[in-house]
Design a protein around this motif. Sequence first.
Motif, PDB file in Angstrom:
ATOM      1  N   PHE A   1      -3.999  14.945   7.309  1.00  0.00           N
ATOM      2  CA  PHE A   1      -3.958  13.481   7.476  1.00  0.00           C
ATOM      3  C   PHE A   1      -4.351  12.731   6.208  1.00  0.00           C
ATOM      4  CE2 PHE A   1      -5.467  15.223  11.644  1.00  0.00           C
ATOM      5  CZ  PHE A   1      -4.238  15.194  12.261  1.00  0.00           C
ATOM      6  N   THR A   2      -3.951  13.223   5.068  1.00  0.00           N
ATOM      7  CA  THR A   2      -4.178  12.408   3.871  1.00  0.00           C
ATOM      8  C   THR A   2      -3.196  11.255   3.869  1.00  0.00           C
ATOM      9  OG1 THR A   2      -2.961  14.189   2.851  1.00  0.00           O
ATOM     10  CG2 THR A   2      -5.193  13.847   2.065  1.00  0.00           C
ATOM     11  N   ASN A   3      -3.617  10.193   3.235  1.00  0.00           N
ATOM     12  CA  ASN A   3      -2.758   9.028   2.994  1.00  0.00           C
ATOM     13  C   ASN A   3      -2.170   8.427   4.260  1.00  0.00           C
ATOM     14  OD1 ASN A   3      -3.143   9.221   0.270  1.00  0.00           O
ATOM     15  ND2 ASN A   3      -1.371  10.565  -0.024  1.00  0.00           N
ATOM     16  N   MET A   4      -2.913   8.519   5.351  1.00  0.00           N
ATOM     17  CA  MET A   4      -2.364   7.961   6.581  1.00  0.00           C
ATOM     18  C   MET A   4      -2.260   6.437   6.491  1.00  0.00           C
ATOM     19  SD  MET A   4      -1.405  10.281   8.580  1.00  0.00           S
ATOM     20  CE  MET A   4      -1.410  10.047  10.333  1.00  0.00           C
ATOM     21  N   GLN A   5      -2.956   5.871   5.536  1.00  0.00           N
ATOM     22  CA  GLN A   5      -2.894   4.420   5.405  1.00  0.00           C
ATOM     23  C   GLN A   5      -1.477   3.955   5.051  1.00  0.00           C
ATOM     24  OE1 GLN A   5      -4.475   6.410   3.390  1.00  0.00           O
ATOM     25  NE2 GLN A   5      -4.140   5.929   1.250  1.00  0.00           N
ATOM     26  N   LEU A   6      -0.696   4.834   4.526  1.00  0.00           N
ATOM     27  CA  LEU A   6       0.669   4.443   4.194  1.00  0.00           C
ATOM     28  C   LEU A   6       1.410   3.998   5.441  1.00  0.00           C
ATOM     29  CD1 LEU A   6       1.716   7.306   1.777  1.00  0.00           C
ATOM     30  CD2 LEU A   6       0.822   5.054   1.219  1.00  0.00           C
ATOM     31  N   LEU A   7       1.040   4.585   6.533  1.00  0.00           N
ATOM     32  CA  LEU A   7       1.741   4.275   7.776  1.00  0.00           C
ATOM     33  C   LEU A   7       0.947   3.320   8.656  1.00  0.00           C
ATOM     34  CD1 LEU A   7       4.392   5.144   9.011  1.00  0.00           C
ATOM     35  CD2 LEU A   7       3.177   6.927  10.236  1.00  0.00           C
ATOM     36  N   PHE A   8      -0.362   3.541   8.683  1.00  0.00           N
ATOM     37  CA  PHE A   8      -1.166   2.786   9.650  1.00  0.00           C
ATOM     38  C   PHE A   8      -2.033   1.705   9.014  1.00  0.00           C
ATOM     39  CE2 PHE A   8      -0.356   6.898  11.641  1.00  0.00           C
ATOM     40  CZ  PHE A   8       0.244   6.472  12.808  1.00  0.00           C
ATOM     41  N   GLY A   9      -1.839   1.461   7.762  1.00  0.00           N
ATOM     42  CA  GLY A   9      -2.605   0.404   7.141  1.00  0.00           C
ATOM     43  C   GLY A   9      -3.976   0.880   6.690  1.00  0.00           C
ATOM     44  N   PRO A  10      -4.723  -0.032   6.117  1.00  0.00           N
ATOM     45  CA  PRO A  10      -5.996   0.327   5.479  1.00  0.00           C
ATOM     46  C   PRO A  10      -6.982   1.005   6.418  1.00  0.00           C
ATOM     47  CG  PRO A  10      -5.381  -1.944   5.003  1.00  0.00           C
ATOM     48  CD  PRO A  10      -4.393  -1.449   5.986  1.00  0.00           C
ATOM     49  N   MET A  11      -6.915   0.694   7.684  1.00  0.00           N
ATOM     50  CA  MET A  11      -7.922   1.271   8.571  1.00  0.00           C
ATOM     51  C   MET A  11      -7.803   2.797   8.649  1.00  0.00           C
ATOM     52  SD  MET A  11      -6.541   1.037  12.399  1.00  0.00           S
ATOM     53  CE  MET A  11      -4.937   1.604  12.842  1.00  0.00           C
ATOM     54  N   ALA A  12      -6.620   3.328   8.268  1.00  0.00           N
ATOM     55  CA  ALA A  12      -6.427   4.771   8.347  1.00  0.00           C
ATOM     56  C   ALA A  12      -6.810   5.479   7.053  1.00  0.00           C
ATOM     57  CB  ALA A  12      -4.983   5.082   8.692  1.00  0.00           C
ATOM     58  N   ALA A  13      -7.371   4.726   6.121  1.00  0.00           N
ATOM     59  CA  ALA A  13      -7.617   5.295   4.802  1.00  0.00           C
ATOM     60  C   ALA A  13      -8.583   6.464   4.844  1.00  0.00           C
ATOM     61  CB  ALA A  13      -8.151   4.211   3.854  1.00  0.00           C
TER      62      ALA A  13
END
Lengths: 340, 194, 237, 973
Positions: C160-172
């Motif tokens: 789950f690296t870089n999940m913020q790409l899909l889910f926005g900053p909260m997934a960072a």
Amino acid sequence: MSLITSTSPHASVKNNTGAFMRQVIYATLPGLAVLTWQFGWGSVINVLWAVAVAVGCEALFLKARGRHVGFYLKDFSAVLTAVLLGLALPPTAPWWLTLVGVGFAIIVAKQLYGGLGMNPFNPAMVGYVLLLISFPVAMTQWVAPGEAPSFMQSLQLFTGQLPVDGLSGATPLDTFRTWAGNESELASHGILHGDIAGQGWEWVNLAFLLGGLYLISRKIITWHIPAGFLAGIAAPAFIAWQIDPARFADPLFHLLSGGAMLGAFFIATDPVSAATSRMGRLVYALLIGVLIWVIRSFGGYPDAVAFSVLLLNLSAPFIDYYTQPRTYGHDKPNRGTGGA
Amino acid sequence: MTAVLIAVAALLGLAAVFGAILGFASEKFKVEGDPIVEQIDGLLPQTQCGQCGHPGCRPYAEAIAEGEDHNRCPPGGQDTVDALTDLLGRDELTLDDDGAEDADVAKVAYIREDECIGCTKCIQACPVDAIVGAAKLMHTVIVDECTGCDLCVEPCPVDCIDIVPVKPTLQTWGWNRPAGIGQRPDSRIEVVNL
Amino acid sequence: MSDVNYKKISMDGLWNNNPATVQILGLCPLLAVTGSVVNALGLGLATLVVLVGSNVCVSLIRNYVTDAVRLPAFVMIIAAMTTVIEMLMQAFTFELYEILGIFIPLIVTNCTVLGRADAFASKNPVLPAALDGFMMGLGFLVILLILGGMRELVGQGTLFTNMQLLFGPMAANWQLNVIDNYGGFLLAILPPGAFLGLGLIIAGKNVIDKRLKEIQKAKASDEPKVSRRVRTTGKVS
Amino acid sequence: MSQMEAAKTRKPTSIFARLALGIRRPAAVHDFHGGIHPPEMKHLSNGTDIAPGPLPAQLILPLNMHIGAPAKPLVEPGDKVLKGQMIAEPAGAVSAAIHAPTSGTVSAIGPRPIQHPSGMDAICIVIDTDGKDEWIPHGGISDYTEMSPGEVVDTIRHAGIAGMGGAGFPTSIKVNLGDHQRVEELVINAVECEPYITADDRLMRERADEIITGIHILQYLLNPRRTLLGIEDNKPEAIKALKQACKGCDIEIRVVPTKYPSGGEKQLIQLVTGKEVKSGQLPAHVGVVCQNVGTAFAIKRAVINGEPLIQRITTLTGDGVARPGNYDVLIGTPVSDLLRHGGVDPDKLGRLVMGGPMMGFTLHNPGVPLVKTSNCIIAASPEELPEPPPEQPCIRCGSCAEVCPANLLPQQLYWHAKNDDLEKAQHHNLMDCIECGACAYVCPSHIPLVQYYRYAKGAVRQQAADQLKADKARQRFEARQARIDAEKAEKEARRQARLEANRKKKEAAATPSVDTAALKQASLEASKAYKAAVKAAKAADAEGAENAAELKAEADRLKEIADKAKAAVRDAGNAAPAPAPAEDIVSKLKKQVGDASSAYKTAVKAAKEAEANGDDNASELRARADELKATADKFKAELRDAKANAPATAPAAPQADPVAELKKQVGDASSAYKAAVKAAKEAEANGDDNAAELRAKADELKASADQLKAELRDAKANAPAAPAPAAAPADPLTELKKKVGEVSSAYKAAVKAAREAEEAGADNAAELRAQADTLKADADHWKAELRDAKASAPATPKAPPAPTDAPKVAETTAPQSLKAVDPDAAAKRQKRLKGLKTAYNMAHKQYKEAHAAFERAERKEEVSADELNAMQQKVDKLKAKADNARDALDALVEDAKADIRAHTGKDLKTLKLEAARAESALADKKIELDKLVSSSSEDALEALNSELKALESEAQIARKALKQALEEQGLVE
């Protein structure tokens, strides 16, 4: 009284597959000795460790596949694969590198395809390529020539306690690739002067050549593959060298550096994954040689035996398609495979 | 907006042109007849035994061509199924031999003549005319023509027909396939007369 | 087709006829973008949406398109759907869009989409077609995720690296470092790793199927066998 | 070397090899690909002179020691034979004679284990030797040039010589090529390349002169441009002896390097001539004939000394025997005798091989005989030829390909054979494998490669045979289908025609009603059948089946029928559209009844089963069954009513035509009456209330039927009066016969009519009787005249079956049958059989009639019980009589069958089988011939043709024998 009933012929040679394989293993001993002499005990440790891993993996998977473990282990094919891979790995290789490579070679490249005789690719080379792709740094660090580590140092390298960096240096092929055309640099690395193909390497290759000639004399292999292989390297190398000796290494350099002799006599001659007929094997080996020279001269990797062998393994059925011998009583050789 | 309209118009135009071409082709190059039936029939063993649920091999071939499963021929065995799989390019199937006898060995019918009463019922039942005889005279099976389908067994009122495996003769005998990897290819026999 | 077996459609998409492991379709994106979980998820979701959309559209027009021209028509619908998705991704998940690059437009050529349109949607009403598209997409997505997870784990030791790409900053901070100080296993990230991974997944599925079949067989063997024999000729009296 | 030859000659293998050859060997010797050098082991047996073999107590001579058809025995068990006497003659062109190897008595002809890798049995002639070794008078001719080549060939054929090198091909065929074939080279095979074997070696050392003479005879027969003798360089003494023996003669001795398999025919030809024999062809195609030295020796003995092939040199070797060496053994000697002769040690014996270690086969039984091709027996100890190790996986090392003399890829063949991929194996030239065993010899994985190839070859042949059989089955099935369809269509057409006729008749009175639909249906079926037949005929034609013409004829016939049917439809269409055919209530009801009752039965069965299983729904099922029963009963009742009502309409319509029409009416009426009676009975049984009514109706019907019958009687009685007298017999016999027939049938009709009248108590009965009597007198008169006429006509064409033919045929079919059939007895039996048959028929008829009368009486309930009893007794008596007659007939038939068995030595079944077999063999051969016509050479064609002829005559004989046997015993239907 009971009599044997069997089909003819009722006599056969005393040889067997295991003996074949053992002969090949014996023939690698001079090479291994020279490697040890030049680069320290790393190779020996690696080979032994590789053999242990190979036998373990083979036994495990034979068991899993429901085969008779003892019977198949007796053919020594796993041992041979391990020895060849162990020889090809840098002497500085840590234990896990060998473990991953040999395990992959035996399990994926051999047993998953159905075991001995069924693998389309040379297992040792599959393992080698896997390692080369995944761990390029560890795979290109050779012991600098003339600085053979002691046995303890080798052991420490093997267990990972000693970082490789301190001991390693580039191989002559690497050096040549990096500095091709720059005579002064090449000279400073001792390639153009002194030994023929970089310190130590020509001895290693000559030792493998010796072992190979032994195999031919014992009729374990025929001359077709080694001859084609070496000719395939030497011919283009000679032509290019004639054109531009500064940019291209001379044929002798090519023949006596890297894995040329090991590949010619021990790797490419693996019959399982090679082409079938004499003519086919000649073509097969020739193409391997040419490919090696091309990759060495223009490619991104310093040596190319493994890639070339695998690529030609892939093409072997295609070569077979066109190189069947003319059967007695037929006008033309067959083409094709006779079915879908 | 005009760009969108132009794009839509262009696409519609293209669609119309290609649609016309395709429609024309589908009419012009229609395949008539179904030669596949002949090929299927050629692969079936022609025992005419009816174990597939069809009266004869050809009807079954027609049924296969129309989409019926091609694994219902016990006399043909798995080999025939595989050959049909290749021919038809369908999914591989295993032989569906529900309710069928083992079909590996070639068999022929044999009439026990002492018991035959000459009723001709088996003659009528034989799909390949392999039984000869006349009313009130005993019948006999022409072994070379018999396909071993056993259709003659049931009609016989006195149960005098057996289906027996064909014994190999010196002419038809062949070598066995060797036992395979890990096996010794020989065997031992006891000899007494020496 | 009056009563639609929704359960069967679902099972087909997820397991029995899974596009990735059984039909072996859509290999190009499957192998190319499953280097990490986020890539896999992004492309999987995009494909899923396209599948549902195209199936619905195709099902709607199924009675008005003649046989000869159906494929061009389907392709056009799929292309339109894909373009919509591409634009959406460009708008909302630009970085992911950049990473996935050509593989988003390439959804058009994903055989799963066209295959379902032709094999299912063009013969079924809207609702089953939508469900089929969804389940197929989901099946595809699941395989993508498993493969992406495997490759990320083996290749980099993370999940789950870089999940913020899909889910926005909260997934960072969703990233999991499963193995610390992992040296990296390049092969898994490279295409051959995708092949090996997919092979293992298919093998695993086949093993499970085989077991299930054996259990079923053991149950079924009690049933009596029925001969379907007929008389080929002659009369039996 | 001429230009032609240079073109034919194909240089072997690579440039390197050729370079090497050019340097190392004389130019005259070529090389072939591959080959191996196994340990020769020849020293074991080549050190001693050829010793005489044992004279065993029993000799076993298989009928097929050679390639081709088994020989036909000329002797029978119990016969005394002398040494050299021919005991079996060649059967067909490709076959060889067999001679008694010593004097003695034939003790048996039957299955014995023979020299075959399968260990199976085959028919052998067994001779108990008498120890005298007494020759039959024989003698040769010292100067063979006095004989024509044809005579020499005949001598060789009658001496039973077959290739002694191992294959056993009859030599007479190989040396008789015909004038059109020029022999360039005669190659004598003296290579003996297999390890262990030294038979030819010793033969050449000791009897070189005779071998050379034999070769000269071969030269005389074949007239070759040159003669080459190939011999391996490991036999220096044999080479010396041969060179000495043929000093100054035109035989070139070519010493070839020792290499296995140089002795293979094709390999040797390549070695000494450089020519390559094309795949699937014979050496003769490249102008080469190859003969073994042993064969040459045997030819010399046969031609010069007049000795047939009754003994041969066999090497006995191996560590298992004390005295290995070469023995001059009698053919038929059991291997065990030779082993004992050589001092076998059973404890040291691990494997018994007939032939060489490379191509020979292990024996299952030491009792098998040595035959013409047995050149070696290896009694090997377990250490010498150890048990083969287990097969290991192929690593494709290519050793096999290196040594393959046919330049195949054995590892690929193995791969495909193992996977049953026969198509690919054939593509890799599986069929060109000579099974020399070189590949398996060198295989480090110890794969039994040769067995794989033999297995695959067998599978290929089996596949071809299966395909052939399937094609034949398909053909037969389709032909049968077409025939059945045709029959059906014909029947249908007939039925339609009948209906049509009836309808037309009815049209006269009522409105024309044509069942167009039925006609159309019939026409459709007819044309369908026709189409099917045409298709079948076409298919048959395409496949060249012999029944094509027949099928075509059938198709034509069907076409006619179809056309007719079509015409009928047309006619029907032209006729006024008929009102819908009156609803046939009765038939509809019948169907309903049938359905209902079958449903009821099923239900009952289900219920019973349920009950038996104790299912809880049993009672439910039972109830359902009851319900169904009720329905069925209801339908039945309805049907009864309908039936009772229906016939009332039947009798009517005045008739123009006399007897026939009346007959029909009578039939209708009586069937109506019967139906009515039945209905009434049923109604009574069920206690229905309309039973009485029905009964009354039935009685009414009976009355009308009786009336009709009486009318019919009258008509009949009047009818015969017309044709009986008058008309002088123009031609003698036939005319008379006809007359007699007519008269007597008239008489019979009259008698019947009279009897019926009497029974019915009609008043004109007496009159009728009188009429009958007149007719009888008339008939008698004509009969007497006929008798006279017959007596006066001397040569009657139809005599009883010529008995002279019979015994001859019987003899040819069954030589062991001792006596011919007594024609008188047969004729007598035939007569008796006929008589019995008539008697039985009559008795049976009487019984049936009596039985019917009895039943009638019973039904009428008017007859007293006594009368009934009397009738019952009469019926029983008649039944007994009929049964007796039947038994007698059966006994006679059985007798006849037994007789056939006794006379022909075979029972009827065998005869029938033989006939059938012969026919089918004939058909097969014809097909084969047709196939070959386009592809094969003239030799093969000729051979096939002669075989075909032989089969044809065989089939004819079998057919005749069967027919005759049946005829003799009067069993023909």
